[in-house]
Write a protein that holds these residues in place. Structure first.
Motif, PDB file in Angstrom:
ATOM      1  N   PRO A  86      16.865  25.571   0.271  1.00 46.22           N
ATOM      2  CA  PRO A  86      17.412  24.156   0.994  1.00 46.22           C
ATOM      3  C   PRO A  86      17.477  24.757   2.089  1.00 46.22           C
ATOM      4  N   HIS A  87      16.734  24.391   3.947  1.00 46.50           N
ATOM      5  CA  HIS A  87      17.974  24.272   4.763  1.00 46.50           C
ATOM      6  C   HIS A  87      16.780  22.585   5.083  1.00 46.50           C
ATOM      7  N   ASP A  88      17.605  22.548   6.992  1.00 44.59           N
ATOM      8  CA  ASP A  88      17.867  21.686   7.368  1.00 44.59           C
ATOM      9  C   ASP A  88      16.072  22.291   8.786  1.00 44.59           C
ATOM     10  N   CYS A  89      15.866  23.583   8.454  1.00 44.61           N
ATOM     11  CA  CYS A  89      14.823  23.791   9.651  1.00 44.61           C
ATOM     12  C   CYS A  89      15.084  25.019   8.868  1.00 44.61           C
ATOM     13  N   ALA A  90      13.480  25.276   8.021  1.00 40.39           N
ATOM     14  CA  ALA A  90      12.715  26.019   7.991  1.00 40.39           C
ATOM     15  C   ALA A  90      11.415  26.883   8.388  1.00 40.39           C
ATOM     16  N   ASN A  91      12.100  28.112   8.196  1.00 40.11           N
ATOM     17  CA  ASN A  91      10.808  28.894   9.138  1.00 40.11           C
ATOM     18  C   ASN A  91       9.198  28.686   8.649  1.00 40.11           C
ATOM     19  N   GLY A  92       8.427  28.537   9.488  1.00 43.26           N
ATOM     20  CA  GLY A  92       7.397  28.210   8.918  1.00 43.26           C
ATOM     21  C   GLY A  92       6.358  28.655   8.423  1.00 43.26           C
ATOM     22  N   GLN A  93       6.414  30.318   7.765  1.00 44.70           N
ATOM     23  CA  GLN A  93       5.957  31.113   7.353  1.00 44.70           C
ATOM     24  C   GLN A  93       6.029  31.060   5.655  1.00 44.70           C
ATOM     25  N   SER A  94       8.028  30.232   5.287  1.00 46.22           N
ATOM     26  CA  SER A  94       8.146  30.414   4.177  1.00 46.22           C
ATOM     27  C   SER A  94       8.614  28.856   4.271  1.00 46.22           C
ATOM     28  N   ALA A  95       8.321  27.714   4.787  1.00 44.85           N
ATOM     29  CA  ALA A  95       8.734  26.461   4.878  1.00 44.85           C
ATOM     30  C   ALA A  95       7.746  25.983   3.170  1.00 44.85           C
ATOM     31  N   ALA A  96       8.784  25.113   2.529  1.00 42.76           N
ATOM     32  CA  ALA A  96       8.481  24.030   1.959  1.00 42.76           C
ATOM     33  C   ALA A  96       8.703  23.289   1.012  1.00 42.76           C
ATOM     34  N   PHE A  97       8.289  22.224   0.310  1.00 44.47           N
ATOM     35  CA  PHE A  97       9.049  20.890   0.165  1.00 44.47           C
ATOM     36  C   PHE A  97       9.033  20.314  -1.361  1.00 44.47           C
ATOM     37  N   LEU A  98      10.396  20.471  -1.838  1.00 39.28           N
ATOM     38  CA  LEU A  98      11.195  20.325  -3.120  1.00 39.28           C
ATOM     39  C   LEU A  98      10.584  18.242  -3.757  1.00 39.28           C
ATOM     40  N   LYS A  99       9.978  17.899  -4.472  1.00 39.06           N
ATOM     41  CA  LYS A  99      10.284  16.665  -4.546  1.00 39.06           C
ATOM     42  C   LYS A  99      10.839  16.360  -5.987  1.00 39.06           C
ATOM     43  N   ILE A 100      11.797  15.488  -5.912  1.00 34.60           N
ATOM     44  CA  ILE A 100      13.053  15.166  -7.191  1.00 34.60           C
ATOM     45  C   ILE A 100      13.403  13.532  -6.909  1.00 34.60           C
ATOM     46  N   GLY A 101      13.754  13.650  -8.469  1.00 39.94           N
ATOM     47  CA  GLY A 101      14.020  12.106  -8.725  1.00 39.94           C
ATOM     48  C   GLY A 101      14.550  12.064  -8.522  1.00 39.94           C
ATOM     49  N   LEU A 102      15.712  11.517  -8.487  1.00 40.06           N
ATOM     50  CA  LEU A 102      17.067  10.689  -7.732  1.00 40.06           C
ATOM     51  C   LEU A 102      17.879   9.657  -8.170  1.00 40.06           C
ATOM     52  N   ARG A 103      18.932   9.078  -9.353  1.00 38.99           N
ATOM     53  CA  ARG A 103      18.842   7.572  -9.131  1.00 38.99           C
ATOM     54  C   ARG A 103      17.471   6.211  -8.236  1.00 38.99           C
ATOM     55  N   ALA A 104      16.579   6.193  -9.343  1.00 38.41           N
ATOM     56  CA  ALA A 104      14.936   5.817  -9.172  1.00 38.41           C
ATOM     57  C   ALA A 104      14.736   6.005  -8.019  1.00 38.41           C
ATOM     58  N   ARG A 105      15.009   7.001  -6.662  1.00 43.06           N
ATOM     59  CA  ARG A 105      14.054   7.123  -5.831  1.00 43.06           C
ATOM     60  C   ARG A 105      13.159   8.519  -6.031  1.00 43.06           C
ATOM     61  N   ILE A 106      12.620   9.121  -4.949  1.00 44.02           N
ATOM     62  CA  ILE A 106      12.298  10.345  -4.795  1.00 44.02           C
ATOM     63  C   ILE A 106      12.342  10.594  -3.886  1.00 44.02           C
ATOM     64  N   TYR A 107      12.657  12.396  -3.891  1.00 46.89           N
ATOM     65  CA  TYR A 107      13.520  12.763  -2.629  1.00 46.89           C
ATOM     66  C   TYR A 107      12.559  13.767  -2.143  1.00 46.89           C
ATOM     67  N   LEU A 108      12.619  14.228  -0.896  1.00 44.02           N
ATOM     68  CA  LEU A 108      12.059  15.762  -0.866  1.00 44.02           C
ATOM     69  C   LEU A 108      12.766  16.442  -0.056  1.00 44.02           C
ATOM     70  N   VAL A 109      12.993  17.610  -0.158  1.00 48.15           N
ATOM     71  CA  VAL A 109      14.224  18.367   0.367  1.00 48.15           C
ATOM     72  C   VAL A 109      13.195  19.676   1.050  1.00 48.15           C
ATOM     73  N   LEU A 110      13.721  20.090   2.015  1.00 48.08           N
ATOM     74  CA  LEU A 110      12.660  20.521   2.503  1.00 48.08           C
ATOM     75  C   LEU A 110      14.027  21.995   2.398  1.00 48.08           C
ATOM     76  N   GLY A 111      12.546  23.298   2.617  1.00 41.16           N
ATOM     77  CA  GLY A 111      14.115  24.195   2.220  1.00 41.16           C
ATOM     78  C   GLY A 111      12.752  25.575   2.558  1.00 41.16           C
ATOM     79  N   GLU A 112      13.161  26.631   1.998  1.00 36.87           N
ATOM     80  CA  GLU A 112      12.517  28.149   2.225  1.00 36.87           C
ATOM     81  C   GLU A 112      12.530  28.693   0.511  1.00 36.87           C
ATOM     82  N   LEU A 113      10.470  28.871  -0.036  1.00 36.19           N
ATOM     83  CA  LEU A 113      11.046  29.702  -0.591  1.00 36.19           C
ATOM     84  C   LEU A 113      10.911  30.945  -0.297  1.00 36.19           C
ATOM     85  N   ARG A 114      12.700  31.765  -0.966  1.00 37.29           N
ATOM     86  CA  ARG A 114      12.515  33.327  -1.203  1.00 37.29           C
ATOM     87  C   ARG A 114      11.109  33.672  -1.502  1.00 37.29           C
TER      88      ARG A 114
END
Length: 161
Positions: free
Chosen positions: A133-161
Motif C-alpha cells: 500500500p502507498h498513498d502515492c504510487a509510481n505510475g509504472q507500478s501503481a495498482a489498486f486492490l479491492k477488498i470487502g470489509l465491514r459491509a463496504r467495498i474499499y480500494l487500496v492504492l499501492g504498488e506491485l513489486r
C-alpha cells in the motif's frame, strides 16, 4: 464586441469549474467494478493516462503532506484549482509529465478508500503477495486492490513489486 467578451468569459469560467475533472474519463468508477474483490489490478489496465504517479486524496485531505518535488507540484496544482475535499468524496490525482488530473469519487458502500495508514493488521492479512500500500504510487507500478470489509467495498492504492 460585448458578445465576444461574454463568450470568452464563459469559456474561462468553464475551464475553472470543469478544469480539475475535465479529463476525468481516464479513470471512472466503472473501471473499479471490473476488479474482483481480493485481487489487484494495475493502473495501466484500467486507465489510458500516462501516469508518472498516482496519489490518493482522502476525504478532507486537500493537499499532499510531503514536501518533495512531486508533492509541491501537485499541491500547487490543487491550490490553483481551488480543490477542496469533504466527508463524502475522495480523489485520485494522476500526475503525468506535463499534466495533472484530479479524479474525484463519491464515497458509498460500493466504493470507498483505505489510505496506507488505515491498513490495519487484519487488512494487511488480505493483501496479496507483491502488493504494497502507498498513498502515492509510481505510475509504472501503481495498482489498486479491492477488498470487502465491514459491509463496504474499499480500494487500496499501492504498488506491485
Amino acid at each position: 464586441m460585448n458578445f465576444m467578451r461574454l463568450i470568452g468569459f464563459l469559456v474561462s469560467m468553464a475551464s475553472i469549474i470543469y478544469g480539475p475533472s475535465a479529463n476525468a474519463g481516464t479513470l471512472d468508477p466503472d473501471a473499479f467494478k471490473s476488479i474482483p474483490a481480493g485481487k489487484t489490478t494495475a493502473f495501466s489496465k484500467i486507465s489510458s493516462f500516462d501516469a508518472q504517479a498516482v496519489c490518493l486524496l482522502q476525504p478532507y485531505q486537500d493537499r499532499l503532506p510531503s514536501k518533495d518535488a512531486l508533492a509541491v507540484r501537485v499541491n500547487t496544482y490543487l491550490a490553483a484549482n481551488n480543490y477542496v475535499s469533504d466527508e463524502g468524496h475522495f480523489a485520485f490525482v494522476l500526475v503525468g509529465k506535463d499534466v495533472i488530473e484530479i479524479v474525484p469519487f463519491k464515497r458509498s458502500r460500493k466504493l470507498d478508500v483505505l489510505a496506507k495508514h488505515e491498513v490495519s493488521s487484519s487488512v494487511d492479512e488480505m493483501l496479496p503477495k507483491g502488493f504494497a500500500p502507498h498513498d502515492c504510487a509510481n505510475g509504472q507500478s501503481a495498482a489498486f486492490l479491492k477488498i470487502g470489509l465491514r459491509a463496504r467495498i474499499y480500494l487500496v492504492l499501492g504498488e506491485l513489486r
